[in-house]
Each structure stands twice: as C-alpha cells, then as structure tokens.
Scaffold this motif. Structure first.
Motif, PDB file in Angstrom:
ATOM      1  N   HIS A   1       0.721  -1.184  -0.203  1.00 26.27           N
ATOM      2  CA  HIS A   1       0.124   0.088   0.093  1.00 26.27           C
ATOM      3  C   HIS A   1       0.874   1.112   0.044  1.00 26.27           C
ATOM      4  O   HIS A   1       2.072   1.372   0.011  1.00 26.27           O
TER       5      HIS A   1
ATOM      6  N   GLU B   1      -1.656   4.717   4.201  1.00 22.25           N
ATOM      7  CA  GLU B   1      -2.384   3.306   4.860  1.00 22.25           C
ATOM      8  C   GLU B   1      -1.562   2.899   5.823  1.00 22.25           C
ATOM      9  O   GLU B   1      -1.721   1.916   6.361  1.00 22.25           O
TER      10      GLU B   1
ATOM     11  N   VAL C   1      -5.749  -0.289   5.302  1.00 21.94           N
ATOM     12  CA  VAL C   1      -5.079  -1.286   4.331  1.00 21.94           C
ATOM     13  C   VAL C   1      -6.339  -1.232   3.232  1.00 21.94           C
ATOM     14  O   VAL C   1      -6.017  -1.704   2.118  1.00 21.94           O
TER      15      VAL C   1
ATOM     16  N   ASN D   1      -7.513   1.092  -0.532  1.00 23.87           N
ATOM     17  CA  ASN D   1      -7.307   1.311  -1.870  1.00 23.87           C
ATOM     18  C   ASN D   1      -6.598  -0.169  -2.408  1.00 23.87           C
ATOM     19  O   ASN D   1      -6.483  -1.025  -1.470  1.00 23.87           O
TER      20      ASN D   1
ATOM     21  N   GLN E   1       0.834  -4.550   6.302  1.00 25.50           N
ATOM     22  CA  GLN E   1       0.773  -3.076   6.849  1.00 25.50           C
ATOM     23  C   GLN E   1       1.983  -2.570   7.043  1.00 25.50           C
ATOM     24  O   GLN E   1       2.542  -3.051   8.126  1.00 25.50           O
TER      25      GLN E   1
END
Length: 239
Positions: free
Chosen positions: A63, A67, A75, A78, A98
């Motif tokens: 990401h 995010e 997360v 998008n 993440q």
C-alpha cells in the motif's frame, strides 16, 4: 475470504565493523537482533479449499503511505483489499501487509521474509508470485524487483518513485506494467517515464499506461482495470 493475521519477524544480522588506532587495525563482529511486527491480510480464493491438491498464484500488494500505521482498516482503502471488501473475487491468494511506520519506507528485507513464510505455509505456486504497489508501495515494489530479481513472475507499479540507476538489475524475463497519472503532483509522472524509457532501451518487456487529467490517485483506475488481473494470471516465471 480475507483473513486478518499478525506476523512477528525476528532475525539476526551480522554487521562487520573496523576500528583503526595509531598502531593497528582491529576487525570485529557484532550480532544485532532486529524485530519487525507486521499485521496483514491474507486472501484465499474460493477454489483454494475446493481443490486441496492444487497450488495457487499469489499477489503481494504494498500500500501507499496513507495506509501505514497500526490499524488494518487503513489497508482496505485502496487496491485489491478495497475491491475484496466490495465483493470482488480473485483467482489467487493476496498478501497485503501493513507498513507499521507512517513516516518511514517499507523494510523490503523483512517484507520478503514475511512473503517467504506465507509461501512456505500455504499452497503457493512459486513460479507465479506477482508483485504490485502504489505510491510509497510502488517505490518499494521497484526496490524489491532490484533486490530480489528471481522472485517474481510479473510486477505492476502505480505512481511509484523509481531507482533509475539500478534499472539493469531487474530481471529481463519479468514483465512489468507501469501506471501513472499525468497530473500527479506528489510523485511526478517523469519518475515512471524515465524508468520505462530506460528499461525499454535495454530490451525489457514493459507496458506503460498514462492517465490524462489524473493526479496521484492513479491507483483507482489502475486497480479497477480487470485486464490487469488477467495479465497477472497469464504470467509465469521461466527459469
């Protein structure tokens, strides 16, 4: 099914150091322990449980900076995780970690170790591991393609910064698709333009999609493009 999981990485790193005095040069080694905590989503296609003898492709999604943090909810804003939330079904596993640091780059060395752990513990076709990222994650995707040239079967980068001096380190056999908005004020389209031109001049297989009138959020039309996922599935590493 999208599973919320956590990964703790503990790795040992040996660092060499040298200290020079007036009389002699001393060589030394020091062991440093680095710990990374990753939260991530792992998506399984419906067929995964229906066909227990089959191995499946896997898409690693990185990401952007917005995010990052300590909540996996971000997360889903998008990319593929957002589409999964909307009900879209994919024919491959999707690993979406993440980045825990809001103001730091992705630690690609630890990401690759997370990826290797997921591959080891699931039925993944190692000749069909795909890579994609947007913005800060797009820059990380380029970095991973440079650092691990034999790992991925294909890569798609959306509005990411590019390591132009290291273009020749990327595997020539790996197809690449680059997306960028022409009005991007955060990461100018020139980043992608120069990288694509450099790679093409060296004989790489690169597609470049420009979005007129689109700014930094080129990831919206890029990941809404069904052709992207059909393109991924068609790729396989040829050793």
């Amino acid at each position: 099914m999208l599973r919320k999981l956590y990964f703790i990485l503990l790795c040992g790193v040996l660092q060499g150091c040298a200290a020079q005095s007036k009389y002699k040069l001393i060589d030394a080694e020091q062991e440093t322990v680095i710990t990374e905590n990753y939260s991530y989503y792992l998506y399984y296609p419906e067929e995964y449980e229906e066909r227990p003898e089959e191995k499946f492709p896997l898409l690693l999604f990185l990401h952007g900076g917005g995010e990052s943090g300590d909540s996996l909810v971000y997360v889903k804003r998008n990319g593929p995780p957002k589409l999964i939330k909307r009900g879209k079904k994919f024919p491959f596993l999707i690993l979406a970690p993440q980045n825990p640091y809001k103001k730091m780059w992705w630690n690609t060395r630890s990401v690759i170790q997370l990826l290797d752990t997921i591959v080891k513990n699931n039925r993944v076709d190692t000749t069909r591991i795909y890579l994609t990222g947007l913005s800060r994650g797009g820059g990380a995707a380029w970095e991973m393609a440079v650092q691990y040239p034999k790992k991925f079967a294909a890569m798609a980068v959306v509005c990411g910064m590019t390591p132009l001096p290291y273009a020749s380190w990327i595997d020539k056999k790996m197809p690449i698709w680059v997306f960028h908005g022409e009005e991007d004020e955060s990461i100018p389209i020139s980043e992608s333009e120069t990288m694509v031109a450099k790679l093409k001049s060296m004989g790489y297989k690169v597609r470049f999609t420009r979005y007129p009138g689109v700014g930094h959020d080129a990831w919206v039309p890029a990941y809404d493009n069904e052709e992207l996922y059909e393109w991924f599935v068609a790729q396989k590493r040829q050793e």
